[in-house]
Design a protein around this motif. Structure first.
Motif, short mmCIF file in Angstrom:
data_model
loop_
_atom_site.label_atom_id
_atom_site.label_comp_id
_atom_site.label_asym_id
_atom_site.label_seq_id
_atom_site.Cartn_x
_atom_site.Cartn_y
_atom_site.Cartn_z
N MET A 1 0.83 -1.19 0.00
CA MET A 1 0.00 0.00 0.00
C MET A 1 0.87 1.25 0.00
N ILE A 2 0.36 2.30 -0.60
CA ILE A 2 1.04 3.60 -0.66
C ILE A 2 0.26 4.58 0.21
N SER A 3 0.94 5.26 1.12
CA SER A 3 0.30 6.23 2.00
C SER A 3 0.38 7.62 1.41
N LEU A 4 -0.73 8.36 1.49
CA LEU A 4 -0.81 9.73 1.01
C LEU A 4 -1.54 10.58 2.04
N THR A 5 -1.05 11.80 2.25
CA THR A 5 -1.86 12.75 3.00
C THR A 5 -3.01 13.19 2.11
N LEU A 6 -4.04 13.79 2.69
CA LEU A 6 -5.14 14.28 1.87
C LEU A 6 -4.67 15.38 0.92
N VAL A 7 -3.71 16.17 1.36
CA VAL A 7 -3.15 17.21 0.48
C VAL A 7 -2.44 16.57 -0.71
N GLN A 8 -1.66 15.54 -0.45
CA GLN A 8 -0.98 14.85 -1.54
C GLN A 8 -1.97 14.19 -2.49
N ALA A 9 -3.02 13.60 -1.93
CA ALA A 9 -4.04 12.96 -2.77
C ALA A 9 -4.73 14.00 -3.65
N ARG A 10 -5.04 15.15 -3.08
CA ARG A 10 -5.71 16.20 -3.86
C ARG A 10 -4.77 16.75 -4.93
N ASP A 11 -3.51 16.96 -4.58
CA ASP A 11 -2.54 17.45 -5.58
C ASP A 11 -2.42 16.46 -6.74
N LEU A 12 -2.37 15.18 -6.41
CA LEU A 12 -2.27 14.16 -7.44
C LEU A 12 -3.48 14.19 -8.35
N ALA A 13 -4.67 14.24 -7.76
CA ALA A 13 -5.90 14.26 -8.56
C ALA A 13 -5.96 15.51 -9.44
N GLU A 14 -5.65 16.66 -8.87
CA GLU A 14 -5.71 17.90 -9.64
C GLU A 14 -4.67 17.92 -10.76
N ASN A 15 -3.47 17.42 -10.48
CA ASN A 15 -2.43 17.40 -11.51
C ASN A 15 -2.80 16.48 -12.66
N ILE A 16 -3.41 15.35 -12.33
CA ILE A 16 -3.84 14.43 -13.39
C ILE A 16 -4.88 15.11 -14.27
N MET A 17 -5.87 15.74 -13.65
CA MET A 17 -6.93 16.40 -14.43
C MET A 17 -6.36 17.54 -15.28
N ARG A 18 -5.49 18.35 -14.70
CA ARG A 18 -4.90 19.48 -15.46
C ARG A 18 -4.04 18.98 -16.61
N SER A 19 -3.31 17.92 -16.37
CA SER A 19 -2.39 17.43 -17.42
C SER A 19 -3.14 16.93 -18.64
N HIS A 20 -4.44 16.68 -18.49
CA HIS A 20 -5.25 16.23 -19.62
C HIS A 20 -6.18 17.31 -20.15
N GLY A 21 -5.95 18.55 -19.70
CA GLY A 21 -6.63 19.68 -20.30
C GLY A 21 -7.99 20.03 -19.75
N PHE A 22 -8.36 19.49 -18.58
CA PHE A 22 -9.65 19.84 -18.00
C PHE A 22 -9.64 21.27 -17.46
N SER A 23 -10.78 21.93 -17.58
CA SER A 23 -10.91 23.29 -17.05
C SER A 23 -10.80 23.26 -15.53
N GLU A 24 -10.49 24.42 -14.95
CA GLU A 24 -10.28 24.48 -13.51
C GLU A 24 -11.54 24.09 -12.73
N GLY A 25 -12.72 24.38 -13.27
CA GLY A 25 -13.93 23.97 -12.59
C GLY A 25 -14.03 22.46 -12.47
N HIS A 26 -13.73 21.75 -13.54
CA HIS A 26 -13.76 20.28 -13.50
C HIS A 26 -12.60 19.74 -12.67
N VAL A 27 -11.45 20.38 -12.74
CA VAL A 27 -10.32 19.96 -11.91
C VAL A 27 -10.72 19.99 -10.44
N ARG A 28 -11.32 21.08 -10.02
CA ARG A 28 -11.69 21.26 -8.61
C ARG A 28 -12.77 20.29 -8.17
#
Length: 333
Positions: A1-28
């Motif tokens: 298992m890989i441990s993540l803080t909630l901040v790390q999990a959110r950064d990961l999710a947001e970076n994935i969404m942004r890297s694929h061109g989603f608008s900031e509203g959908h990223v959030r």
């Protein structure tokens, strides 16, 4: 298992969404949905769902920069055209007007059309209970589930969500699929190489199976036999033809074999107890507390209590996800 803080999990999710061109509203809104679910110990609706979000984009089944269009349709009706984007942003756009109408009329409905669904419905229910409303939400999905007595997919997992506000306490919320289990739960069993219990699904020949992959390629089952089947049909009608959107079978046809997230509509209902009951609202809401106390005093657990308990722990301890899932998510970057 890989441990993540909630901040790390959110950064990961947001970076994935942004890297694929989603608008900031959908990223959030997408990041908030999956990280909240992961923190609530609901892995079937957590970070794993990002794989489906990006797959749907690559398949051309979600619009990365879609801007929801809010329409003030009637005295107690709000419509939002999601224009092919994710449902979370469409709900966020329509909620302020829904709240205003519910306070004015006592009850109001929000019909969301032309949107992509991947998250649990409690994401829509919780903000409404925070406003003091009683709330319900319904949405079809893809035709994955056989009706009671049948063996071919017709219904979606077709969740129903309900919320009741409680002063100074977590709201009473339930959110469950009308299928025996959420499809994401079977997917997680498949990824982990685990058998599923009998009663979750049928194989392609219509026979009961404990193999997750066979159930995913066959048909899921409703909970409670004909009772769950009737509720699944109700959801199809309320959040399909009633709001002018797709049934699960029609969503499956639109998918055209890409295995993307469901496309269609969602119906949300908000009821204001204060407007409905007037000066006696406090008295009757207190009677509801007696009901909840009666449940807990017997040693039973209120729906969503496990989620709320996990939410408190995850704020301090973070979350853990399988190493294979973490590798898949990193690959999306």
């Amino acid at each position: 298992m890989i441990s993540l803080t909630l901040v790390q999990a959110r950064d990961l999710a947001e970076n994935i969404m942004r890297s694929h061109g989603f608008s900031e509203g959908h990223v959030r809104t997408v990041a908030n949905a999956v990280v909240t679910a992961e923190g609530d110990a609901c892995a079937s609706h957590g970070l794993w769902r990002l794989l489906g979000c990006i797959h749907s984009l690559k398949a051309g089944k979600v619009v990365a920069d879609a801007v929801p269009e809010v329409v003030d349709w009637a005295a107690a009706v709000v419509k939002v055209n999601g224009h092919g984007g994710f449902a979370g942003l469409a709900f966020e756009a329509g909620m302020p007007l829904l709240v205003n109408k519910a306070r004015s009329q006592g009850i109001a409905i929000l019909a969301i059309n032309h949107c992509v669904h991947f998250s649990a419905l409690w994401a829509e229910i919780e903000p409404l209970t925070a406003q003091g409303f009683v709330a319900l939400a319904f949405t079809p999905s893809h035709a994955w589930v056989a009706p009671a007595g049948g063996n071919k997919p017709l219904f979606g997992t077709n969740p129903i969500a309900f919320g009741w506000p409680r002063e100074g306490q977590n709201p009473f919320i339930f959110d469950f699929a009308t299928s025996a289990v959420a499809r994401g739960e079977i997917e997680l069993h498949r990824r982990a190489g685990k058998e599923i219990p009998l009663g979750w699904g049928l194989d392609a020949d219509g026979q009961p199976t404990t193999d997750a992959a066979s159930a995913l390629n066959g048909a899921m089952l409703t909970f409670g036999g004909h009772k769950g089947s009737a509720l699944a049909a109700m959801v199809e009608l309320l959040a399909g033809p009633l709001i002018g959107d797709m049934t699960s079978k029609e969503s499956q046809a639109f998918d055209a074999g890409t295995k993307s997230s469901p496309y269609g509509g969602e119906l949300v209902i908000a009821i204001d107890p204060q407007r409905l009951l007037g000066v006696s609202a406090g008295e009757h809401l207190l009677r509801a507390e007696a009901l909840f106390d009666g449940i807990v005093e017997q040693g039973a657990r209120l729906p969503s209590q496990r989620r709320f308990d996990a939410r408190v722990l995850s704020k301090h301890n973070g979350v853990q996800i399988p190493e294979a899932l973490h590798a898949d998510l990193m690959a999306l970057l």
